[in-house]
Motif scaffolding. Structure first.
Motif, PDB file in Angstrom:
ATOM      1  N   LYS A   1       6.703 -11.474  50.305  1.00 22.74           N
ATOM      2  CA  LYS A   1       7.945 -11.464  49.313  1.00 22.74           C
ATOM      3  C   LYS A   1       8.622 -12.703  49.455  1.00 22.74           C
ATOM      4  O   LYS A   1       9.121 -13.403  48.249  1.00 22.74           O
ATOM      5  N   GLY A   2       8.849 -13.454  50.578  1.00 23.23           N
ATOM      6  CA  GLY A   2       9.467 -14.423  50.754  1.00 23.23           C
ATOM      7  C   GLY A   2       8.764 -15.766  50.110  1.00 23.23           C
ATOM      8  O   GLY A   2       9.511 -16.521  49.473  1.00 23.23           O
ATOM      9  N   TRP A   3       7.397 -15.783  49.927  1.00 25.34           N
ATOM     10  CA  TRP A   3       6.724 -16.719  49.758  1.00 25.34           C
ATOM     11  C   TRP A   3       6.673 -16.625  48.000  1.00 25.34           C
ATOM     12  O   TRP A   3       7.033 -17.832  47.347  1.00 25.34           O
ATOM     13  N   SER A   4       6.550 -15.561  47.607  1.00 27.98           N
ATOM     14  CA  SER A   4       6.343 -15.306  46.145  1.00 27.98           C
ATOM     15  C   SER A   4       7.750 -15.762  45.433  1.00 27.98           C
ATOM     16  O   SER A   4       7.919 -16.237  44.169  1.00 27.98           O
ATOM     17  N   GLU A   5       9.041 -15.623  46.098  1.00 31.67           N
ATOM     18  CA  GLU A   5      10.152 -15.817  45.569  1.00 31.67           C
ATOM     19  C   GLU A   5      10.717 -17.356  45.681  1.00 31.67           C
ATOM     20  O   GLU A   5      11.752 -17.686  45.264  1.00 31.67           O
ATOM     21  N   ALA A   6       9.961 -17.950  46.504  1.00 31.97           N
ATOM     22  CA  ALA A   6      10.496 -19.355  47.041  1.00 31.97           C
ATOM     23  C   ALA A   6      10.077 -20.476  45.856  1.00 31.97           C
ATOM     24  O   ALA A   6       9.120 -20.254  45.209  1.00 31.97           O
ATOM     25  N   THR A   7      10.919 -21.532  45.954  1.00 30.91           N
ATOM     26  CA  THR A   7      10.594 -22.465  45.131  1.00 30.91           C
ATOM     27  C   THR A   7       9.338 -23.301  45.859  1.00 30.91           C
ATOM     28  O   THR A   7       9.137 -23.150  47.007  1.00 30.91           O
ATOM     29  N   GLU A   8       8.534 -24.304  45.248  1.00 28.88           N
ATOM     30  CA  GLU A   8       7.577 -25.249  45.806  1.00 28.88           C
ATOM     31  C   GLU A   8       8.271 -25.777  46.912  1.00 28.88           C
ATOM     32  O   GLU A   8       7.642 -26.155  47.934  1.00 28.88           O
TER      33      GLU A   8
ATOM     34  N   ALA B   1      -2.726 -23.678  49.714  1.00 26.50           N
ATOM     35  CA  ALA B   1      -1.775 -22.507  50.434  1.00 26.50           C
ATOM     36  C   ALA B   1      -1.590 -21.636  49.079  1.00 26.50           C
ATOM     37  O   ALA B   1      -1.375 -20.451  49.197  1.00 26.50           O
ATOM     38  N   GLU B   2      -1.580 -22.172  47.947  1.00 33.31           N
ATOM     39  CA  GLU B   2      -1.087 -21.428  46.797  1.00 33.31           C
ATOM     40  C   GLU B   2      -2.131 -20.453  46.507  1.00 33.31           C
ATOM     41  O   GLU B   2      -2.044 -19.373  46.079  1.00 33.31           O
ATOM     42  N   LEU B   3      -3.479 -20.999  46.617  1.00 33.20           N
ATOM     43  CA  LEU B   3      -4.687 -20.290  46.371  1.00 33.20           C
ATOM     44  C   LEU B   3      -5.011 -19.239  47.357  1.00 33.20           C
ATOM     45  O   LEU B   3      -5.340 -17.936  46.703  1.00 33.20           O
ATOM     46  N   LEU B   4      -4.751 -19.622  48.640  1.00 31.34           N
ATOM     47  CA  LEU B   4      -4.864 -18.511  49.477  1.00 31.34           C
ATOM     48  C   LEU B   4      -3.866 -17.684  49.584  1.00 31.34           C
ATOM     49  O   LEU B   4      -4.362 -16.367  49.852  1.00 31.34           O
ATOM     50  N   ALA B   5      -2.835 -17.837  49.285  1.00 35.98           N
ATOM     51  CA  ALA B   5      -1.464 -16.785  49.284  1.00 35.98           C
ATOM     52  C   ALA B   5      -2.144 -15.901  48.312  1.00 35.98           C
ATOM     53  O   ALA B   5      -1.537 -14.614  48.361  1.00 35.98           O
ATOM     54  N   ARG B   6      -2.564 -16.029  47.222  1.00 43.42           N
ATOM     55  CA  ARG B   6      -3.090 -15.124  46.416  1.00 43.42           C
ATOM     56  C   ARG B   6      -3.727 -13.814  46.908  1.00 43.42           C
ATOM     57  O   ARG B   6      -3.764 -12.597  46.405  1.00 43.42           O
ATOM     58  N   ASP B   7      -4.391 -13.970  47.868  1.00 43.81           N
ATOM     59  CA  ASP B   7      -5.182 -12.810  48.611  1.00 43.81           C
ATOM     60  C   ASP B   7      -4.708 -12.025  49.614  1.00 43.81           C
ATOM     61  O   ASP B   7      -5.179 -11.608  50.371  1.00 43.81           O
TER      62      ASP B   7
ATOM     63  N   ARG C   1      -5.052 -21.017  58.548  1.00 41.39           N
ATOM     64  CA  ARG C   1      -4.228 -21.242  57.500  1.00 41.39           C
ATOM     65  C   ARG C   1      -3.622 -19.803  56.802  1.00 41.39           C
ATOM     66  O   ARG C   1      -2.478 -20.020  56.430  1.00 41.39           O
ATOM     67  N   GLN C   2      -4.098 -18.847  57.012  1.00 43.04           N
ATOM     68  CA  GLN C   2      -3.492 -17.587  56.571  1.00 43.04           C
ATOM     69  C   GLN C   2      -2.365 -17.384  57.721  1.00 43.04           C
ATOM     70  O   GLN C   2      -1.275 -16.935  57.128  1.00 43.04           O
ATOM     71  N   ALA C   3      -2.533 -17.660  58.953  1.00 45.86           N
ATOM     72  CA  ALA C   3      -1.431 -17.509  59.895  1.00 45.86           C
ATOM     73  C   ALA C   3      -0.349 -18.443  59.563  1.00 45.86           C
ATOM     74  O   ALA C   3       0.888 -18.136  59.702  1.00 45.86           O
ATOM     75  N   GLN C   4      -0.536 -19.596  58.961  1.00 43.76           N
ATOM     76  CA  GLN C   4       0.392 -20.468  58.530  1.00 43.76           C
ATOM     77  C   GLN C   4       1.374 -20.037  57.403  1.00 43.76           C
ATOM     78  O   GLN C   4       2.460 -20.032  57.208  1.00 43.76           O
ATOM     79  N   ILE C   5       0.422 -19.398  56.403  1.00 41.48           N
ATOM     80  CA  ILE C   5       1.093 -18.898  55.058  1.00 41.48           C
ATOM     81  C   ILE C   5       2.037 -17.687  55.758  1.00 41.48           C
ATOM     82  O   ILE C   5       3.245 -17.363  55.286  1.00 41.48           O
ATOM     83  N   ALA C   6       1.518 -16.799  56.537  1.00 42.80           N
ATOM     84  CA  ALA C   6       2.168 -15.415  57.128  1.00 42.80           C
ATOM     85  C   ALA C   6       3.401 -15.949  57.621  1.00 42.80           C
ATOM     86  O   ALA C   6       4.579 -15.578  57.608  1.00 42.80           O
TER      87      ALA C   6
ATOM     88  N   ALA D   1       5.274 -18.897  57.344  1.00 41.72           N
ATOM     89  CA  ALA D   1       5.906 -19.623  56.257  1.00 41.72           C
ATOM     90  C   ALA D   1       6.635 -18.299  55.676  1.00 41.72           C
ATOM     91  O   ALA D   1       7.896 -18.625  55.255  1.00 41.72           O
ATOM     92  N   ASN D   2       5.934 -17.082  55.491  1.00 43.96           N
ATOM     93  CA  ASN D   2       6.491 -16.269  54.648  1.00 43.96           C
ATOM     94  C   ASN D   2       7.782 -15.487  55.470  1.00 43.96           C
ATOM     95  O   ASN D   2       8.740 -15.345  54.792  1.00 43.96           O
ATOM     96  N   GLU D   3       7.486 -15.552  56.749  1.00 49.56           N
ATOM     97  CA  GLU D   3       8.629 -14.964  57.464  1.00 49.56           C
ATOM     98  C   GLU D   3       9.962 -15.968  57.568  1.00 49.56           C
ATOM     99  O   GLU D   3      11.084 -15.538  57.701  1.00 49.56           O
ATOM    100  N   ILE D   4       9.456 -17.382  57.751  1.00 50.85           N
ATOM    101  CA  ILE D   4      10.602 -18.178  57.581  1.00 50.85           C
ATOM    102  C   ILE D   4      11.612 -18.029  56.574  1.00 50.85           C
ATOM    103  O   ILE D   4      12.737 -18.149  56.705  1.00 50.85           O
ATOM    104  N   LEU D   5      10.742 -17.952  55.367  1.00 46.76           N
ATOM    105  CA  LEU D   5      11.374 -17.826  54.004  1.00 46.76           C
ATOM    106  C   LEU D   5      12.146 -16.393  53.766  1.00 46.76           C
ATOM    107  O   LEU D   5      13.095 -16.501  53.021  1.00 46.76           O
ATOM    108  N   GLU D   6      11.640 -15.500  54.505  1.00 40.02           N
ATOM    109  CA  GLU D   6      12.361 -14.319  54.385  1.00 40.02           C
ATOM    110  C   GLU D   6      13.502 -14.179  55.361  1.00 40.02           C
ATOM    111  O   GLU D   6      14.356 -13.356  54.933  1.00 40.02           O
ATOM    112  N   ASN D   7      13.413 -15.112  56.256  1.00 39.62           N
ATOM    113  CA  ASN D   7      14.707 -15.089  57.239  1.00 39.62           C
ATOM    114  C   ASN D   7      14.898 -13.789  57.774  1.00 39.62           C
ATOM    115  O   ASN D   7      15.959 -13.060  57.636  1.00 39.62           O
TER     116      ASN D   7
END
Length: 262
Positions: free
Chosen positions: A127-134, A116-122, A196-201, A203-209
């Motif tokens: 914003k939510g993902w980049s600022e979140a803890t592991e 996920a970390e590797l795929l998220a780079r592309d 997998r891209q959809a999962q990251i997207a 997850a990002n929305e969840i983290l952005e709340n």
């Protein structure tokens, strides 16, 4: 809540104080360990202690911190009872035990945290993902996975030299839980990348709340507060996921009412 690796001795300190923080001298210390389902793991009974000390270190042996078959993490609840002249004082402490990996492909995620970390780079604008803890990313990916497997999907396998013919496979919602990692890895690479891209997207929305996005996902079209009215933009409300997540799944969402697995 503290996290500990599986098969690890856990020590919990119980201070000899009352609910107001005043020092006490208990006449007895009893403890019981429960799991996350409130089932007794072990009853330690009455424990030895030094009344001259300020507290008691309760050690939960590694044998009681073993995950059940197929579990990736489990909760433990230690309930302690201190008997005093003024009555009984009760305390509880919660911790979690985890296996070597927080995420397991097709058990609670479409990919490992490393993948996920590797795929998220592309993927831009996470914003939510980049600022979140592991740990937060792990939790968000698990929640995103649970949302996505509620959606029937499809993919095509092209055959022949010219790749003009294809066989379509449909995955209904009740089939996701049956798909193993081995089977998932046989699916077309393009489909695996899409989910997998959809999962990251997601997850990002969840983290952005995003409150508005959450209401939109829940199917709320308009909202009125006092004299103010807000109209939320329409979309694929029935999917229960963010618009950006559904965009990654374009061509893979199965909309027919009757679902058959190919």
């Amino acid at each position: 809540m503290k996290l500990y690796p599986e098969n690890y001795d856990v020590t919990i300190r119980v201070s000899f104080v009352d609910l107001n923080g005043a020092k006490i001298t208990p006449s007895e210390v009893r403890a019981v360990l429960f799991n996350g389902e409130d089932e007794v793991v072990v009853n330690f009974g009455s424990l030895p202690f030094d009344p001259l000390e300020t507290g008691k270190d309760i050690v939960i042996p590694a044998a009681f911190n073993i995950l059940g078959e197929g579990a990736l993490s489990e909760a433990r609840i230690l309930k302690v009872q201190l008997t005093t002249n003024a009555g009984i004082i009760r305390y509880s402490s919660v911790y979690a035990i985890e296996g070597e990996f927080r995420l397991a492909v097709m058990e609670n995620s479409f990919m490992s945290i490393e993948a996920a970390e590797l795929l998220a780079r592309d993927i831009p604008n996470l914003k939510g993902w980049s600022e979140a803890t592991e740990e937060s990313r792990n939790a968000a990916l698990i929640n995103a996975f649970e949302r996505l497997i509620r959606i029937p999907m499809k993919f095509k396998r092209y055959e022949g030299v010219e790749m003009r013919h294809y066989e379509e496979t449909v995955i209904p919602t009740d089939a996701w839980r049956e798909i193993t990692k081995i089977e998932f890895m046989t699916f077309p690479a393009s489909f695996r990348k899409a989910v997998r891209q959809a999962q990251i997207a997601e997850a990002n929305e969840i983290l952005e709340n995003d409150v508005t996005a959450s209401k939109h996902r829940a199917g709320i079209i308009s909202e009125t507060v006092g004299e103010s009215s807000v109209m939320l933009r329409g979309g694929l409300l029935e999917l229960g996921i963010a618009k950006r997540s559904s965009e990654f799944l374009k061509g893979h969402i199965y909309y027919r009412a009757r679902l058959l697995r190919g």
